[in-house]
Design a protein around this motif. Sequence first.
Motif, PDB file in Angstrom:
ATOM      1  N   SER A 209       1.141   8.842  -8.890  1.00 10.73           N
ATOM      2  CA  SER A 209       1.002   9.647 -10.104  1.00 10.73           C
ATOM      3  C   SER A 209       0.839   8.754 -11.331  1.00 10.73           C
ATOM      4  CB  SER A 209       2.211  10.566 -10.276  1.00 10.73           C
ATOM      5  OG  SER A 209       3.383   9.790 -10.451  1.00 10.73           O
ATOM      6  N   ALA A 210       1.077   7.481 -11.166  1.00 10.71           N
ATOM      7  CA  ALA A 210       0.897   6.517 -12.243  1.00 10.71           C
ATOM      8  C   ALA A 210      -0.446   5.810 -12.056  1.00 10.71           C
ATOM      9  CB  ALA A 210       2.026   5.486 -12.199  1.00 10.71           C
ATOM     10  N   THR A 211      -0.894   5.129 -13.081  1.00  6.06           N
ATOM     11  CA  THR A 211      -2.056   4.263 -12.919  1.00  6.06           C
ATOM     12  C   THR A 211      -1.562   3.006 -12.224  1.00  6.06           C
ATOM     13  OG1 THR A 211      -3.078   5.133 -14.906  1.00  6.06           O
ATOM     14  CG2 THR A 211      -3.891   3.025 -14.106  1.00  6.06           C
ATOM     15  N   VAL A 212      -2.229   2.643 -11.145  1.00  8.73           N
ATOM     16  CA  VAL A 212      -1.759   1.571 -10.279  1.00  8.73           C
ATOM     17  C   VAL A 212      -2.704   0.377 -10.358  1.00  8.73           C
ATOM     18  CG1 VAL A 212      -1.254   0.963  -7.881  1.00  8.73           C
ATOM     19  CG2 VAL A 212      -0.745   3.260  -8.702  1.00  8.73           C
ATOM     20  N   ALA A 213      -2.139  -0.812 -10.490  1.00  9.97           N
ATOM     21  CA  ALA A 213      -2.904  -2.047 -10.382  1.00  9.97           C
ATOM     22  C   ALA A 213      -2.474  -2.714  -9.084  1.00  9.97           C
ATOM     23  CB  ALA A 213      -2.637  -2.966 -11.561  1.00  9.97           C
ATOM     24  N   ILE A 214      -3.386  -2.842  -8.164  1.00  3.03           N
ATOM     25  CA  ILE A 214      -3.089  -3.426  -6.858  1.00  3.03           C
ATOM     26  C   ILE A 214      -3.547  -4.878  -6.880  1.00  3.03           C
ATOM     27  CG2 ILE A 214      -3.565  -3.338  -4.392  1.00  3.03           C
ATOM     28  CD1 ILE A 214      -3.987  -0.300  -4.763  1.00  3.03           C
ATOM     29  N   GLY A 215      -2.585  -5.774  -6.851  1.00  2.93           N
ATOM     30  CA  GLY A 215      -2.888  -7.200  -6.846  1.00  2.93           C
ATOM     31  C   GLY A 215      -3.000  -7.713  -5.422  1.00  2.93           C
ATOM     32  N   HIS A 216      -3.866  -8.675  -5.251  1.00  5.13           N
ATOM     33  CA  HIS A 216      -4.045  -9.279  -3.927  1.00  5.13           C
ATOM     34  C   HIS A 216      -4.594 -10.679  -4.103  1.00  5.13           C
ATOM     35  CE1 HIS A 216      -8.466  -9.097  -3.977  1.00  5.13           C
ATOM     36  NE2 HIS A 216      -8.269  -8.033  -4.748  1.00  5.13           N
ATOM     37  N   TYR A 217      -4.583 -11.419  -3.014  1.00  6.23           N
ATOM     38  CA  TYR A 217      -5.210 -12.736  -2.994  1.00  6.23           C
ATOM     39  C   TYR A 217      -6.052 -12.820  -1.733  1.00  6.23           C
ATOM     40  CZ  TYR A 217      -5.896 -17.771  -3.044  1.00  6.23           C
ATOM     41  OH  TYR A 217      -6.462 -19.020  -3.061  1.00  6.23           O
ATOM     42  N   ALA A 218      -7.358 -12.730  -1.936  1.00  6.84           N
ATOM     43  CA  ALA A 218      -8.328 -12.844  -0.834  1.00  6.84           C
ATOM     44  C   ALA A 218      -8.171 -11.723   0.198  1.00  6.84           C
ATOM     45  CB  ALA A 218      -8.229 -14.214  -0.171  1.00  6.84           C
ATOM     46  N   GLN A 219      -7.714 -10.554  -0.224  1.00 10.32           N
ATOM     47  CA  GLN A 219      -7.597  -9.403   0.669  1.00 10.32           C
ATOM     48  C   GLN A 219      -8.234  -8.187   0.012  1.00 10.32           C
ATOM     49  OE1 GLN A 219      -3.310  -9.497   1.214  1.00 10.32           O
ATOM     50  NE2 GLN A 219      -3.622 -10.256   3.295  1.00 10.32           N
ATOM     51  N   ILE A 220      -9.456  -8.367  -0.433  1.00 11.17           N
ATOM     52  CA  ILE A 220     -10.124  -7.327  -1.211  1.00 11.17           C
ATOM     53  C   ILE A 220     -10.322  -6.045  -0.416  1.00 11.17           C
ATOM     54  CG2 ILE A 220     -12.482  -8.114  -0.747  1.00 11.17           C
ATOM     55  CD1 ILE A 220     -12.885  -7.446  -3.874  1.00 11.17           C
ATOM     56  N   ASP A 221     -10.636  -6.147   0.869  1.00  8.81           N
ATOM     57  CA  ASP A 221     -10.844  -4.932   1.670  1.00  8.81           C
ATOM     58  C   ASP A 221      -9.570  -4.102   1.744  1.00  8.81           C
ATOM     59  OD1 ASP A 221     -13.498  -5.603   2.111  1.00  8.81           O
ATOM     60  OD2 ASP A 221     -13.096  -6.552   4.047  1.00  8.81           O
ATOM     61  N   GLN A 222      -8.431  -4.753   1.989  1.00  8.52           N
ATOM     62  CA  GLN A 222      -7.161  -4.027   2.071  1.00  8.52           C
ATOM     63  C   GLN A 222      -6.789  -3.429   0.712  1.00  8.52           C
ATOM     64  OE1 GLN A 222      -7.810  -7.087   3.261  1.00  8.52           O
ATOM     65  NE2 GLN A 222      -6.630  -7.518   5.104  1.00  8.52           N
ATOM     66  N   ALA A 223      -7.028  -4.181  -0.362  1.00  8.93           N
ATOM     67  CA  ALA A 223      -6.713  -3.672  -1.704  1.00  8.93           C
ATOM     68  C   ALA A 223      -7.583  -2.472  -2.044  1.00  8.93           C
ATOM     69  CB  ALA A 223      -6.894  -4.779  -2.744  1.00  8.93           C
TER      70      ALA A 223
ATOM     71  N   ALA B 125       0.835  -1.207   0.000  1.00 11.46           N
ATOM     72  CA  ALA B 125       0.000   0.000   0.000  1.00 11.46           C
ATOM     73  C   ALA B 125       0.868   1.254   0.000  1.00 11.46           C
ATOM     74  CB  ALA B 125      -0.938  -0.004   1.204  1.00 11.46           C
ATOM     75  N   ALA B 126       1.944   1.256   0.767  1.00 13.19           N
ATOM     76  CA  ALA B 126       2.843   2.417   0.798  1.00 13.19           C
ATOM     77  C   ALA B 126       3.496   2.637  -0.565  1.00 13.19           C
ATOM     78  CB  ALA B 126       3.913   2.224   1.873  1.00 13.19           C
ATOM     79  N   THR B 127       3.868   1.573  -1.223  1.00 17.33           N
ATOM     80  CA  THR B 127       4.462   1.683  -2.557  1.00 17.33           C
ATOM     81  C   THR B 127       3.443   2.217  -3.548  1.00 17.33           C
ATOM     82  OG1 THR B 127       5.965  -0.134  -2.060  1.00 17.33           O
ATOM     83  CG2 THR B 127       5.653   0.414  -4.388  1.00 17.33           C
ATOM     84  N   ALA B 128       2.210   1.721  -3.461  1.00 15.72           N
ATOM     85  CA  ALA B 128       1.154   2.212  -4.351  1.00 15.72           C
ATOM     86  C   ALA B 128       0.932   3.703  -4.151  1.00 15.72           C
ATOM     87  CB  ALA B 128      -0.139   1.439  -4.111  1.00 15.72           C
ATOM     88  N   ARG B 129       0.941   4.164  -2.899  1.00 18.95           N
ATOM     89  CA  ARG B 129       0.768   5.602  -2.632  1.00 18.95           C
ATOM     90  C   ARG B 129       1.929   6.394  -3.212  1.00 18.95           C
ATOM     91  NH1 ARG B 129      -1.062   3.516   2.273  1.00 18.95           N
ATOM     92  NH2 ARG B 129       0.961   3.865   3.242  1.00 18.95           N
ATOM     93  N   ALA B 130       3.148   5.878  -3.084  1.00 18.67           N
ATOM     94  CA  ALA B 130       4.324   6.581  -3.599  1.00 18.67           C
ATOM     95  C   ALA B 130       4.287   6.687  -5.118  1.00 18.67           C
ATOM     96  CB  ALA B 130       5.599   5.865  -3.156  1.00 18.67           C
ATOM     97  N   LEU B 131       3.676   5.723  -5.763  1.00 21.70           N
ATOM     98  CA  LEU B 131       3.591   5.718  -7.224  1.00 21.70           C
ATOM     99  C   LEU B 131       2.256   6.253  -7.713  1.00 21.70           C
ATOM    100  CD1 LEU B 131       5.177   2.206  -7.864  1.00 21.70           C
ATOM    101  CD2 LEU B 131       6.269   4.441  -8.146  1.00 21.70           C
TER     102      LEU B 131
END
Length: 102
Positions: A11-25, A3-9
């Motif tokens: 300005s780009a379009t972000v794809a957040i991958g997860h496995y069975a952690q939909i709320d956190q994603a 999540a911290a990396t996604a926030r740092a990036l």
Amino acid sequence: MGAATARALASATVAIGHYAQIDQARTALEEVRRLGADGIEVSADLTDPDAVGLMVSQVTSEVGPVDILVNNAGAYPRMTWHETGEAAWSRALDVNLTIHYR
């Protein structure tokens, strides 16, 4: 960390991958959007090569080619060492080592 990396990036379009952690994603994706960027969340079991292929296809279809990949998948058995059986140990090795090789 993801999540911290996604926030740092953000300005780009972000794809957040997860496995069975939909709320956190979705929470991480909401934060990215609050920072003014866009993105999607995708779910895949990274220990399944077919699921990885489908995830890559979904991401490239919805947001375009991937310029940066942050692979921070990890897992560990949530039990004592003595309770950890062979299946749990194998799963931890798959998630923490093998999927990064693929």
